[in-house]
Structures are given as C-alpha cells and as structure tokens.
Scaffold this motif. Structure first.
Motif, PDB file in Angstrom:
ATOM      1  N   ALA A 191       0.785  -1.422  -0.172  1.00 54.02           N
ATOM      2  CA  ALA A 191       0.013   0.148   0.061  1.00 54.02           C
ATOM      3  C   ALA A 191       1.071   1.309   0.195  1.00 54.02           C
ATOM      4  N   ASP A 192       0.446   2.200  -0.492  1.00 54.33           N
ATOM      5  CA  ASP A 192       0.889   3.716  -0.619  1.00 54.33           C
ATOM      6  C   ASP A 192       0.707   4.347   0.690  1.00 54.33           C
ATOM      7  N   TYR A 193       1.417   3.898   1.721  1.00 53.23           N
ATOM      8  CA  TYR A 193       1.195   4.530   3.207  1.00 53.23           C
ATOM      9  C   TYR A 193       1.679   5.970   3.131  1.00 53.23           C
ATOM     10  N   THR A 194       2.622   6.316   2.285  1.00 54.06           N
ATOM     11  CA  THR A 194       2.875   7.898   2.375  1.00 54.06           C
ATOM     12  C   THR A 194       1.734   8.863   1.741  1.00 54.06           C
ATOM     13  N   LEU A 195       1.023   8.240   0.651  1.00 55.39           N
ATOM     14  CA  LEU A 195      -0.203   9.102   0.195  1.00 55.39           C
ATOM     15  C   LEU A 195      -1.374   8.950   1.078  1.00 55.39           C
ATOM     16  N   GLY A 196      -1.575   7.971   1.721  1.00 53.49           N
ATOM     17  CA  GLY A 196      -2.697   7.733   2.540  1.00 53.49           C
ATOM     18  C   GLY A 196      -2.388   8.461   3.710  1.00 53.49           C
ATOM     19  N   PHE A 197      -1.339   8.320   4.638  1.00 58.94           N
ATOM     20  CA  PHE A 197      -1.017   9.223   5.823  1.00 58.94           C
ATOM     21  C   PHE A 197      -1.213  10.404   5.553  1.00 58.94           C
ATOM     22  N   SER A 198      -0.514  10.907   4.503  1.00 61.99           N
ATOM     23  CA  SER A 198      -0.550  12.337   4.000  1.00 61.99           C
ATOM     24  C   SER A 198      -2.076  12.981   3.801  1.00 61.99           C
ATOM     25  N   LEU A 199      -2.782  12.138   3.235  1.00 61.35           N
ATOM     26  CA  LEU A 199      -4.200  12.684   3.144  1.00 61.35           C
ATOM     27  C   LEU A 199      -4.881  12.834   4.633  1.00 61.35           C
ATOM     28  N   ILE A 200      -4.655  11.933   5.373  1.00 59.93           N
ATOM     29  CA  ILE A 200      -5.172  12.034   6.703  1.00 59.93           C
ATOM     30  C   ILE A 200      -4.891  12.884   7.335  1.00 59.93           C
ATOM     31  N   ALA A 201      -3.420  13.480   7.261  1.00 54.51           N
ATOM     32  CA  ALA A 201      -2.869  14.369   8.016  1.00 54.51           C
ATOM     33  C   ALA A 201      -3.481  15.616   7.505  1.00 54.51           C
ATOM     34  N   LEU A 202      -3.634  15.760   6.094  1.00 56.85           N
ATOM     35  CA  LEU A 202      -4.099  17.060   5.603  1.00 56.85           C
ATOM     36  C   LEU A 202      -5.520  17.220   6.044  1.00 56.85           C
ATOM     37  N   ALA A 203      -6.274  16.176   6.036  1.00 57.26           N
ATOM     38  CA  ALA A 203      -7.687  16.419   6.782  1.00 57.26           C
ATOM     39  C   ALA A 203      -7.936  16.645   7.886  1.00 57.26           C
ATOM     40  N   LEU A 204      -6.908  16.366   8.917  1.00 62.83           N
ATOM     41  CA  LEU A 204      -6.860  16.608  10.091  1.00 62.83           C
ATOM     42  C   LEU A 204      -6.669  18.016  10.423  1.00 62.83           C
ATOM     43  N   ILE A 205      -5.474  18.619   9.520  1.00 56.86           N
ATOM     44  CA  ILE A 205      -5.054  19.927   9.890  1.00 56.86           C
ATOM     45  C   ILE A 205      -6.342  20.905   9.218  1.00 56.86           C
ATOM     46  N   HIS A 206      -6.749  20.418   8.033  1.00 53.84           N
ATOM     47  CA  HIS A 206      -7.868  21.074   7.621  1.00 53.84           C
ATOM     48  C   HIS A 206      -9.179  21.260   8.836  1.00 53.84           C
ATOM     49  N   ASN A 207      -9.336  20.206   9.223  1.00 53.86           N
ATOM     50  CA  ASN A 207     -10.525  20.185  10.388  1.00 53.86           C
ATOM     51  C   ASN A 207     -10.186  21.064  11.576  1.00 53.86           C
ATOM     52  N   VAL A 208      -8.826  20.984  11.974  1.00 52.43           N
ATOM     53  CA  VAL A 208      -8.549  21.915  13.223  1.00 52.43           C
ATOM     54  C   VAL A 208      -8.433  23.314  12.785  1.00 52.43           C
TER      55      VAL A 208
END
Length: 252
Positions: A75-92
């Motif tokens: 799996a492409d962990y870098t892309l997946g975790f990057s999207l999750i981190a981006l979503a969390l940053i956006h939410n905060v």
C-alpha cells in the motif's frame, strides 16, 4: 484573577477542541476515508493503474481486447497518511476559524452590552424606583393635590430621553424604552392639561377650583381623575418592567 479551577476547565476545553477535533465537516470525512482506503487496500492505486495499463497493452497487441490481471503490491502509506494528516489539519484550522469568529462576535457583543449598561445605569440614576415621580405614579390618587416637584423625574425623562444618544443598542431594551417614553409623555401632557396651582403654589390639583372640597364631582371630573390614575398606574408598571428587563439583559 483566573482561579485554578477556571484555568483547568479552559485547558480541557481547548484540548477537546484541538486534540480531538469534531468531524462535522463532510470534506474532512471524505479525505480521511480516501486516505484510510489507500492505507488498507493491499494494492497501491498507482501500482494498480500502471500494471493494468502495461499488461493490457501487451495482451491486446493484435489480439482480442482483454483486461490484464492485477498484481499485488504494498500500500502507498505515504499518500494515505498524507491525506489523513491534511484532513486533520484542515479540520483543526476550520474549528479554529469557527472559534475565532465566535470569539470576535462575543467580544463585539460585550462591547455593545457595555454601552447599553452605561446608559441603563444613567437611567437608574435619573429615574430610580424610589424617586418622587415613581412614588407618585405608584401611590398617588389624583383626586388629591400633589407637590410640583413630584414630577421632576418624569419631566427630565420626557425632556432628555428621546435622542439618538439615549437609544439602546439592544432591540428589546430599546422597544421597551420607546414604549415607556411614549406613555410617560402622554401622561405628563395630560396631567399638565388637567392640573393647576392651588393659590400661588407649590401644590397642584387636577380637580378644578370650583369643585375642590366638594363631596360630589361632576362626571367629567370623575372621568378625568380616573384617566389620570389609570395612566399613572400604567406608567409605573412599564417603568418597573423596563427596570427588570434591563437588569436581566445587562446583568446588573
């Protein structure tokens, strides 16, 4: 001075807001879902596409078009975790924006409230419930005489409380002030029309000289006294309602 309890409650509130953000934003949910899907899927999306494209081209060179089998990969962990981190940053960031907007609105509301509180305190100083005019409105029977200074607070209110500077910013308070002003104006105008000095003053009476001291008054005098008593009671009740409304709205 902020107490330890208040400081603790503030830290807990901020922690809940920023460390455990509220996923109310649909975009945040969507991006987190995509990121999680990328992480949990056994074959990376990029690898899937490349393998399918190359294998399909090779298989269909001069033969009937056929889909290639997909090869497994990590799996492409870098892309997946990057999207999750981006979503969390956006939410905060979104929650912080909402917080700041609410904070600014609350600050403005407090400033407006301070203006109204100062004006209301001026009203209480000029026309308190224990003033001569308030007592006159509450207790006096206008079939009897009254001192001319008993209407001083009413006169001052009618003379000075109908300007832009004496308007409340709170709509409910301002509506109550206008109603009180209108009724006070009607009452004091009617009282002035009906009253006259006894001899040279300072006592006034709403009963004409010809009937003062008589046992029976003509009907028009009875109606006049009744009207004044009713208007004075109405004004007193409105005054008290306005005072209580101001105390509730402005917490003073």
């Amino acid at each position: 001075m902020i107490s330890k309890k208040e400081l603790k409650e503030l830290v807990i509130a901020l922690g809940k807001k920023y460390l455990f953000p509220d996923f109310t934003n649909k975009l945040t949910w969507f991006v987190v879902t995509v990121g999680g899907t990328i992480i949990l899927t056994p074959t990376a999306f990029k690898q899937i596409f490349y393998n399918w494209l190359v294998a399909t081209f090779n298989l269909n060179s001069g033969v009937q078009f056929t889909f290639a089998e997909l090869e497994s990969s990590t799996a492409d962990y870098t892309l997946g975790f990057s999207l999750i981190a981006l979503a969390l940053i956006h939410n905060v960031a979104n929650r912080y924006f909402i917080y700041k907007t609410g904070y600014i609105a609350a600050t403005e509301a407090k400033e407006l409230e301070a203006v109204d509180r100062a004006l209301f305190e001026r009203f209480l100083a000029e026309f308190p419930s224990n003033s001569r005019s308030a007592v006159l409105l509450k207790e006096h029977d206008f079939g009897n005489s009254y001192h001319d200074n008993n209407t001083d607070e009413i006169d001052r209110f009618v003379d000075t409380w109908n300007t832009a500077e004496t308007e409340f910013l709170d709509q409910e308070l301002e509506a109550a002030r206008k109603e009180l002003y209108q009724k006070m104006h009607e009452f004091i105008y009617r009282l002035a029309q009906s009253s006259g000095y006894i001899h040279t003053g300072p006592m006034l009476s709403a009963v004409p000289d010809a009937y003062r001291g008589a046992w029976d008054w003509p009907e028009h005098v009875d109606l006049q006294i009744k009207e004044l008593n009713e208007k004075s009671t109405e004004c007193y009740n409105l005054h008290q309602q306005f005072v209580m409304l101001g105390r509730r709205r402005l917490k003073c």
